[in-house]
Design a protein around this motif. Structure first.
Motif, PDB file in Angstrom:
ATOM      1  N   ARG A  33       0.840  -1.209   0.000  1.00  0.00           N
ATOM      2  CA  ARG A  33       0.000   0.000   0.000  1.00  0.00           C
ATOM      3  C   ARG A  33       0.873   1.257   0.000  1.00  0.00           C
ATOM      4  N   ALA A  34       1.931   1.253   0.805  1.00  0.00           N
ATOM      5  CA  ALA A  34       2.838   2.409   0.865  1.00  0.00           C
ATOM      6  C   ALA A  34       3.566   2.612  -0.462  1.00  0.00           C
ATOM      7  N   ASP A  35       3.784   1.520  -1.210  1.00  0.00           N
ATOM      8  CA  ASP A  35       4.407   1.614  -2.534  1.00  0.00           C
ATOM      9  C   ASP A  35       3.436   2.125  -3.592  1.00  0.00           C
ATOM     10  N   GLY A  36       2.188   2.389  -3.194  1.00  0.00           N
ATOM     11  CA  GLY A  36       1.209   2.948  -4.121  1.00  0.00           C
ATOM     12  C   GLY A  36       0.325   1.938  -4.813  1.00  0.00           C
ATOM     13  N   LEU A  37       0.407   0.673  -4.431  1.00  0.00           N
ATOM     14  CA  LEU A  37      -0.427  -0.350  -5.047  1.00  0.00           C
ATOM     15  C   LEU A  37      -1.836  -0.296  -4.437  1.00  0.00           C
ATOM     16  N   ALA A  38      -2.847  -0.433  -5.271  1.00  0.00           N
ATOM     17  CA  ALA A  38      -4.234  -0.491  -4.787  1.00  0.00           C
ATOM     18  C   ALA A  38      -4.471  -1.889  -4.215  1.00  0.00           C
ATOM     19  N   VAL A  39      -4.445  -1.982  -2.895  1.00  0.00           N
ATOM     20  CA  VAL A  39      -4.579  -3.252  -2.193  1.00  0.00           C
ATOM     21  C   VAL A  39      -5.872  -3.232  -1.394  1.00  0.00           C
ATOM     22  N   ALA A  40      -6.628  -4.308  -1.463  1.00  0.00           N
ATOM     23  CA  ALA A  40      -7.788  -4.505  -0.601  1.00  0.00           C
ATOM     24  C   ALA A  40      -7.506  -5.751   0.231  1.00  0.00           C
ATOM     25  N   GLY A  41      -8.238  -5.911   1.309  1.00  0.00           N
ATOM     26  CA  GLY A  41      -8.069  -7.126   2.103  1.00  0.00           C
ATOM     27  C   GLY A  41      -8.087  -6.849   3.573  1.00  0.00           C
ATOM     28  N   LEU A  42      -7.864  -7.898   4.336  1.00  0.00           N
ATOM     29  CA  LEU A  42      -7.911  -7.828   5.786  1.00  0.00           C
ATOM     30  C   LEU A  42      -6.601  -8.328   6.372  1.00  0.00           C
ATOM     31  N   VAL A  43      -6.016  -7.502   7.243  1.00  0.00           N
ATOM     32  CA  VAL A  43      -4.844  -7.919   8.009  1.00  0.00           C
ATOM     33  C   VAL A  43      -5.182  -7.811   9.485  1.00  0.00           C
ATOM     34  N   LEU A  62      -7.584  -3.031   4.214  1.00  0.00           N
ATOM     35  CA  LEU A  62      -6.464  -2.268   3.672  1.00  0.00           C
ATOM     36  C   LEU A  62      -6.869  -1.112   2.765  1.00  0.00           C
ATOM     37  N   ALA A  63      -7.926  -1.258   1.996  1.00  0.00           N
ATOM     38  CA  ALA A  63      -8.305  -0.184   1.064  1.00  0.00           C
ATOM     39  C   ALA A  63      -8.865   1.029   1.794  1.00  0.00           C
ATOM     40  N   SER A  64      -9.673   0.800   2.813  1.00  0.00           N
ATOM     41  CA  SER A  64     -10.330   1.908   3.517  1.00  0.00           C
ATOM     42  C   SER A  64      -9.610   2.328   4.790  1.00  0.00           C
ATOM     43  N   GLY A  65      -8.773   1.446   5.330  1.00  0.00           N
ATOM     44  CA  GLY A  65      -8.130   1.719   6.616  1.00  0.00           C
ATOM     45  C   GLY A  65      -9.045   1.504   7.806  1.00  0.00           C
ATOM     46  N   GLY A 173       3.227  -8.749 -11.927  1.00  0.00           N
ATOM     47  CA  GLY A 173       3.444  -7.328 -12.163  1.00  0.00           C
ATOM     48  C   GLY A 173       3.361  -6.483 -10.907  1.00  0.00           C
ATOM     49  N   LEU A 174       3.488  -7.093  -9.754  1.00  0.00           N
ATOM     50  CA  LEU A 174       3.413  -6.382  -8.471  1.00  0.00           C
ATOM     51  C   LEU A 174       4.816  -6.389  -7.882  1.00  0.00           C
ATOM     52  N   ARG A 175       5.515  -5.303  -8.040  1.00  0.00           N
ATOM     53  CA  ARG A 175       6.923  -5.264  -7.661  1.00  0.00           C
ATOM     54  C   ARG A 175       7.115  -4.488  -6.358  1.00  0.00           C
ATOM     55  N   PRO A 176       7.202  -5.222  -5.261  1.00  0.00           N
ATOM     56  CA  PRO A 176       7.403  -4.558  -3.971  1.00  0.00           C
ATOM     57  C   PRO A 176       8.840  -4.096  -3.791  1.00  0.00           C
ATOM     58  N   SER A 177       9.030  -3.166  -2.887  1.00  0.00           N
ATOM     59  CA  SER A 177      10.387  -2.725  -2.577  1.00  0.00           C
ATOM     60  C   SER A 177      11.117  -3.857  -1.856  1.00  0.00           C
ATOM     61  N   ALA A 178      12.405  -3.952  -2.063  1.00  0.00           N
ATOM     62  CA  ALA A 178      13.204  -5.051  -1.508  1.00  0.00           C
ATOM     63  C   ALA A 178      13.191  -5.058   0.013  1.00  0.00           C
ATOM     64  N   THR A 179      13.030  -3.914   0.653  1.00  0.00           N
ATOM     65  CA  THR A 179      13.065  -3.853   2.110  1.00  0.00           C
ATOM     66  C   THR A 179      11.857  -4.534   2.752  1.00  0.00           C
ATOM     67  N   MET A 180      10.831  -4.816   1.956  1.00  0.00           N
ATOM     68  CA  MET A 180       9.656  -5.467   2.525  1.00  0.00           C
ATOM     69  C   MET A 180       9.917  -6.923   2.885  1.00  0.00           C
TER      70      MET A 180
END
Length: 197
Positions: A33-43, A62-65, A173-180
């Protein structure tokens, strides 16, 4: 789950340590989400309660917070499952609503006991598949047989710390930052117990 011509790829993150898995899946969702990807779901957030052996459980869509408490406070000496089925139904409705806002990925922290019994978040997972949205879902080893029946051959599996997770994301096609993808250390795993089976 019925097979579909446009079935979404699914990755099941299998685990035995619920607390570590909840943390890893949450960090994955927040990082994407912080990388700008439109993510929905439950954590899931597990909050230690000093007066009780079991922690309090919240889920965040995740989408609404939006954050919902999904554990019931039944008193200090309560035993057994404290999952609030009504709150989980509310969380499922939030997720189903978020699916119609074109997320690029759905993350669900747990295919738990209710899902294994045919309830809980199963309908939301099936809806995401029907919409062709890639899905990552946490699956405890104890529910793996029921998960495999539900997924009906549509899911890959790996452990939460496997490099296959990053490879799966990249293939879609979902490329997260390496630090994740830093490994979790023992200090990342608080002692409280999660009980959403």
């Amino acid at each position: 789950m019925k097979r579909s011509q446009c079935a979404a790829p699914i990755l099941a993150l299998v685990y035995s340590d619920s607390i570590a898995a909840d943390r890893a899946i949450s960090e994955l969702g927040y990082g994407l989400r912080a990388d700008g990807l439109a993510v929905a779901g439950l954590v899931q957030h597990n909050k230690a309660n000093p007066d009780r052996e079991k922690c309090d459980m919240d889920v965040e869509e995740l989408a609404s917070g939006t954050i919902l408490r999904v554990s019931e406070d039944r008193g200090r000496d309560a035993r057994g499952c404290r999952l609030d089925h009504g709150a989980l139904a509310d969380a499922a409705a939030l997720l189903c609503s978020a699916l119609h806002n074109d997320p690029k990925l759905v993350i669900v922290n747990k295919f738990g006991k209710l899902e294994a019994e045919g309830k809980g978040l199963r309908d939301a997972l099936a809806a995401a598949v029907q919409l062709g949205i890639p899905i990552i879902v946490g699956v405890p080893y104890r529910n793996l047989d029921q998960w495999r029946l539900f997924a009906d051959g549509l899911a890959e599996e790996c452990e939460t710390t496997s490099p296959r997770l990053q490879q799966w994301l990249s293939r879609h096609g979902l490329r997260p930052s390496a630090t994740m993808f830093r490994p979790l250390s023992p200090k990342d795993n608080p002692g409280s117990q999660s009980e959403r089976h």
